[in-house]
Design a protein around this motif. Structure first.
Motif, PDB file in Angstrom:
ATOM      1  N   ASP A 198      -6.597  19.037 -37.776  1.00 18.65           N
ATOM      2  CA  ASP A 198      -5.640  17.929 -37.624  1.00 18.65           C
ATOM      3  C   ASP A 198      -4.256  18.473 -37.272  1.00 18.65           C
ATOM      4  N   ARG A 199      -3.859  19.552 -37.944  1.00 22.52           N
ATOM      5  CA  ARG A 199      -2.540  20.141 -37.687  1.00 22.52           C
ATOM      6  C   ARG A 199      -2.463  20.726 -36.283  1.00 22.52           C
ATOM      7  N   VAL A 200      -3.549  21.347 -35.846  1.00 24.89           N
ATOM      8  CA  VAL A 200      -3.573  21.889 -34.479  1.00 24.89           C
ATOM      9  C   VAL A 200      -3.443  20.762 -33.464  1.00 24.89           C
ATOM     10  N   LEU A 201      -4.218  19.713 -33.648  1.00 28.71           N
ATOM     11  CA  LEU A 201      -4.243  18.629 -32.662  1.00 28.71           C
ATOM     12  C   LEU A 201      -2.996  17.759 -32.717  1.00 28.71           C
ATOM     13  N   ALA A 202      -2.299  17.752 -33.839  1.00 29.39           N
ATOM     14  CA  ALA A 202      -1.015  17.045 -33.895  1.00 29.39           C
ATOM     15  C   ALA A 202      -0.006  17.710 -32.979  1.00 29.39           C
ATOM     16  N   ALA A 203      -0.104  19.026 -32.840  1.00 29.01           N
ATOM     17  CA  ALA A 203       0.818  19.775 -31.973  1.00 29.01           C
ATOM     18  C   ALA A 203       0.266  19.988 -30.573  1.00 29.01           C
ATOM     19  N   ARG A 204      -1.074  19.958 -30.443  1.00 30.62           N
ATOM     20  CA  ARG A 204      -1.709  20.280 -29.160  1.00 30.62           C
ATOM     21  C   ARG A 204      -2.854  19.300 -28.955  1.00 30.62           C
ATOM     22  N   ALA A 205      -2.503  18.066 -28.591  1.00 31.35           N
ATOM     23  CA  ALA A 205      -3.464  16.961 -28.589  1.00 31.35           C
ATOM     24  C   ALA A 205      -4.590  17.144 -27.582  1.00 31.35           C
ATOM     25  N   LYS A 206      -4.368  17.931 -26.548  1.00 31.94           N
ATOM     26  CA  LYS A 206      -5.392  18.106 -25.509  1.00 31.94           C
ATOM     27  C   LYS A 206      -6.141  19.429 -25.651  1.00 31.94           C
ATOM     28  N   ASP A 207      -6.224  19.925 -26.857  1.00 31.64           N
ATOM     29  CA  ASP A 207      -6.980  21.148 -27.114  1.00 31.64           C
ATOM     30  C   ASP A 207      -8.456  20.785 -27.220  1.00 31.64           C
TER      31      ASP A 207
END
Length: 377
Positions: A198-207
């Motif tokens: 969740d923390r990764v995708l909050a900063a990098r939504a298109k990962d």
């Protein structure tokens, strides 16, 4: 320099690696098809080679290969030992054998993180990075690299420790955080994995790879809608990657979406016979005639799956050949596909067994859960 050649020269970390191996049971650690005994022999051989005892090293490497015939690192290491002993003809044969084994190995699912798409043993990398870390403990990159090798090698607990060290040194590393999520998921800590991702995708939504990992963790917890939302989003990011798109669509049990990607992969990648299995799976579920391409050379397991799809193998024959939990899950999924047109209840029973025994990382696990959810609605 080859992986095994690196290891022949970097034996200073063998004590640490061997100690780690001893702390793990045989059931907890499997590197590809190599058991812990073969790995231990390999490490002893490389240490002896460095002391000049090439004869004993070669003998131990051959013992390791006898235990695990597909242990390409050991085969290549024997080649190097033979080469340095002057037997260049035998060495060349070993190099070629190792090369062919690596080419024949099946990589991880193409929609997963690149670290998890690697194949084979990663012992050489682990030992090399452990040696580097003796003098560079305060640098994040070697910890991250060794964690990746551990994760690819099927040791998520050790990978997690390295990712946590990386994050202490570099707290804002989204790459390390995403990989921490992968390691947590591999350890069955799905809620914690989702929190990290969740923390990764909050900063990098298109990962796309983080979306895939979070989808797997959600599906493992039975959060089918959340998993599918992640995979739908990932699917939209995979333009130009038909192999990854095919796998994501199969996880969704969206056979219409999967079909064109599977057709392309069957045309373009003849090395992986599973493309033919999955193409025929999609055709069967869509009620369309099977493709004529149902013969595979050199892989008796895939040939068995294709034979079931064509009606040339029975349930008992297929399950009798399913010699691993993963293959049993694959077999049960295909039995469900075969039964669906004539007996929906039987199909659901097979797919429930896939969910009961399969790993959440399997395409068949996600597809089975989606099939069950769809039939219940």
């Amino acid at each position: 320099m080859s992986n095994s050649g690196m290891l022949l020269r970097l034996s200073g970390s063998l004590r640490e690696v061997l100690g780690t191996r001893r702390r793990q049971s045989a059931d907890e650690w499997v590197a590809g098809s190599n058991g812990g005994e073969a790995e231990h022999l390999f490490l002893r051989a490389t240490a002896l080679f460095r002391t000049g005892d090439a004869e004993t090293a070669i003998r131990l490497l051959r013992q390791a290969i006898a235990i695990s015939p597909a242990f390409s690192d050991a085969i290549e290491a024997e080649g190097e030992a033979l080469d340095m002993s002057g037997d260049t003809a035998a060495a060349s044969a070993r190099y070629e054998q190792a090369r062919k084994l690596r080419q024949a190995g099946r990589a991880g699912a193409p929609d997963r993180h690149f670290v998890l798409r690697q194949q084979g043993s990663h012992t050489a990398e682990i030992v090399a990075y452990t040696r580097v870390l003796k003098s560079l403990k305060k640098f994040a990159l070697p910890h991250l690299a060794r964690g990746n090798a551990y994760l690819a090698d099927g040791q998520p607990d050790l990978a997690l420790a390295d990712y946590e060290r990386t994050l202490k040194l570099h707290p804002n590393s989204l790459d390390a955080l995403a990989l921490k999520g992968e390691a947590l998921s591999a350890l069955g800590q799905y809620a914690a994995a989702i929190e990290a991702l969740d923390r990764v995708l909050a900063a990098r939504a298109k990962d796309a790879e983080a979306l895939n990992a979070r989808g797997i963790a959600h599906m493992a917890l039975g959060h089918i809608d959340q998993a599918n939302a992640d995979w739908r989003q990932q699917l939209g990011l995979l333009g130009g990657r038909p192999s990854a798109a095919a796998y994501v669509a199969l996880r969704l049990a969206d056979y219409d979406a999967a079909l064109p990607h599977l057709e392309m992969m069957v045309r373009n990648d003849r090395r992986d016979p599973y493309w033919t299995v999955y193409l025929r799976t999609a055709l069967l579920r869509l009620g369309r005639p099977l493709s004529s391409d149902g013969i595979v050379d050199g892989d008796s397991w895939v040939a068995s799956l294709l034979a079931l799809q064509s009606g040339a193998a029975s349930e008992s024959e297929l399950l009798g050949r399913a010699d691993t939990a993963g293959r049993r899950a694959e077999a049960l999924f295909q039995l469900g596909v075969a039964a669906h047109g004539r007996d929906r209840s039987a199909a659901r029973s097979y797919w429930q067994q896939v969910v009961d025994i399969g790993l959440p990382t399997l395409v068949e696990y996600a597809a089975a859960r989606n099939e069950l959810a769809r039939s219940a609605s």
